[in-house]
Scaffold this active site. Structure first.
Site, mmCIF file in Angstrom:
data_model
loop_
_atom_site.group_PDB
_atom_site.id
_atom_site.type_symbol
_atom_site.label_atom_id
_atom_site.label_comp_id
_atom_site.label_asym_id
_atom_site.label_seq_id
_atom_site.Cartn_x
_atom_site.Cartn_y
_atom_site.Cartn_z
ATOM 1 N N ASP A 235 -5.150 -6.789 6.090
ATOM 2 C CA ASP A 235 -6.359 -6.090 5.665
ATOM 3 C C ASP A 235 -7.427 -7.094 5.248
ATOM 4 O OD1 ASP A 235 -8.183 -4.236 4.781
ATOM 5 O OD2 ASP A 235 -6.967 -3.492 3.131
ATOM 6 N N LYS B 48 3.531 -15.536 2.560
ATOM 7 C CA LYS B 48 3.499 -16.261 1.277
ATOM 8 C C LYS B 48 4.949 -16.571 0.902
ATOM 9 C CE LYS B 48 0.980 -17.892 -2.128
ATOM 10 N NZ LYS B 48 0.126 -19.086 -1.929
ATOM 11 N N ASP C 32 -3.058 -18.299 1.956
ATOM 12 C CA ASP C 32 -4.231 -18.976 1.420
ATOM 13 C C ASP C 32 -4.734 -20.047 2.382
ATOM 14 O OD1 ASP C 32 -1.782 -20.098 0.861
ATOM 15 O OD2 ASP C 32 -2.319 -20.850 -1.116
ATOM 16 N N TYR D 157 0.806 -1.220 0.000
ATOM 17 C CA TYR D 157 0.000 0.000 0.000
ATOM 18 C C TYR D 157 0.840 1.271 0.000
ATOM 19 C CZ TYR D 157 -3.942 -3.055 1.260
ATOM 20 O OH TYR D 157 -4.902 -4.036 1.284
ATOM 21 N N ASP E 161 -10.878 -8.523 7.673
ATOM 22 C CA ASP E 161 -12.246 -8.357 7.175
ATOM 23 C C ASP E 161 -12.943 -9.708 7.041
ATOM 24 O OD1 ASP E 161 -12.078 -5.651 7.114
ATOM 25 O OD2 ASP E 161 -11.839 -5.461 4.954
#
Length: 368
Positions: free
Chosen positions: A245, A189, A221, A141, A249
């Site tokens: 993030d 990852k 994942d 970001y 959520d």
């Protein structure tokens, strides 16, 4: 203990829920003989209307001089057509940057009375209680370059981290795990991304400093799948900005209500900004029906993480749980056969239980 707390009610229901949270804090500080001084300032849409900016300089100065900040909510359709620099959300992003808040803590706890409203089966989500620790200021970001090239035929975003940025969030997560059940899951990852390989290396190095905390690694994942299929396996999850993030959520649906979710954003010295996950809900503002519980629970996070007051934090959390167990709810909560109440009544009920805990313990002490 004496502390300075800045209140940023913001927009919509923010004004109402901040007042409720302040009342609960005052009851707890009276019980435990602390002194908190409150300073109220503008942020978001209300600041745009009053001062022509979503983040006035006096708000920034007050927050920088405080021990903690409690925020209600920002935003609303009134400002949707404003240019980007005059959007309420710029105030929230700005204050996070000004305060150097790098760690976002999102606790996700299933309350028995609300679990039927979760999209997951009761036996899957019952007993789930996890904390997601998200790095807040680095990663994809914020990396540069981030741009379109070759007349829009090519695009690039950059995932960038300094090693010390990873170290400080990992330390924060280990410390949070020590306050809970001493189990840390690091999500990355590492089978694909170089940044994740470094992330995993840092976690492996840091675990020597926290021998009492059990550590496991999960690919993002797999973590996303297991949050839904077996959320009870998690205690503390730590991960980088974008993964955090998304996962926070995803995990928010476990509880069956956004109205019960607090959050904290911290810097290295423990100073933090605390806020409910829900938005400003302008459609119900000033109607006396807003749910104050997420903001009240945010004060418990403040007491625990910024002030080190674990007992006081637990008093608030126990009071909220007792209110739900007694069948009380606001309109947004789906409690079967529940007794629906408004903002002020819900606040009074929590205050009653904070006081009742004190009275019960006093009586037990007299008979001991």
């Amino acid at each position: 203990m004496e502390k300075q707390i800045v209140l940023l009610p913001g927009d919509g229901i923010g004004q109402e829920v901040i007042e409720s949270a302040k009342q609960v804090l005052e009851a707890v500080t009276e019980r435990f003989h602390h002194t908190f001084t409150y300073h109220t300032h503008d942020i978001g849409g209300v600041a745009i209307d009053k001062h022509g900016t979503p983040l006035p300089e006096d708000t920034v100065r007050a927050c920088q001089q405080s021990d903690a900040v409690l925020l209600g909510a920002v935003g609303g359709p009134k400002w949707d057509q404003n240019p980007s620099h005059l959007r309420p959300e710029k105030g929230l992003l700005g204050i996070r940057k000004q305060l150097g808040l790098f760690a976002n803590l999102r606790p996700i706890k299933g309350f028995d009375q609300l679990l039927h409203a979760s999209p997951l089966k009761h036996d899957v989500v019952a007993g789930s209680d996890l904390l997601i620790v998200r790095e807040l200021t680095g990663g994809l970001y914020f990396g540069t370059p981030s741009e379109r090239r070759n007349n829009g035929k090519e695009v690039v975003d950059t995932l960038s981290y300094q090693r010390d940025e990873i170290e400080r969030i990992v330390d924060n997560a280990f410390q949070s795990a020590r306050l809970r059940r001493k189990h840390l899951t690091s999500v990355d990852k590492a089978n694909v991304l170089e940044s994740s390989k470094v992330w995993r290396e840092v976690v492996e190095e840091k675990k020597a400093d926290y021998p009492d905390v059990e550590v496991e690694h999960l690919l993002v994942d797999a973590a996303a799948m297991k949050i839904i299929t077996n959320p009870k396996q998690f205690d503390v999850i730590v991960t980088e900005n974008m993964f955090g993030d998304i996962l926070s959520d995803e995990a928010s649906v476990l509880t069956g209500s956004l109205g019960m979710l607090p959050s904290a954003s911290l810097r290295e010295d423990g100073m933090g900004l605390y806020e409910p996950v829900h938005g400003s809900a302008p459609d119900i503002a000033d109607q006396g029906v807003a749910n104050p519980l997420a903001t009240i629970l945010s004060t418990a996070l403040m007491l625990r993480h910024s002030f080190g007051l674990e007992k006081e934090a637990a008093v608030i959390e126990e009071a909220v749980e007792q209110v739900l167990e007694d069948g009380y709810c606001t309109g947004d909560l789906d409690v079967k056969g529940g007794k629906q109440v408004g903002t002020k009544e819900m606040t009074r009920l929590v205050l009653e239980r904070v006081t009742a805990q004190d009275a019960t313990k006093s009586i037990m002490t007299c008979y001991a």
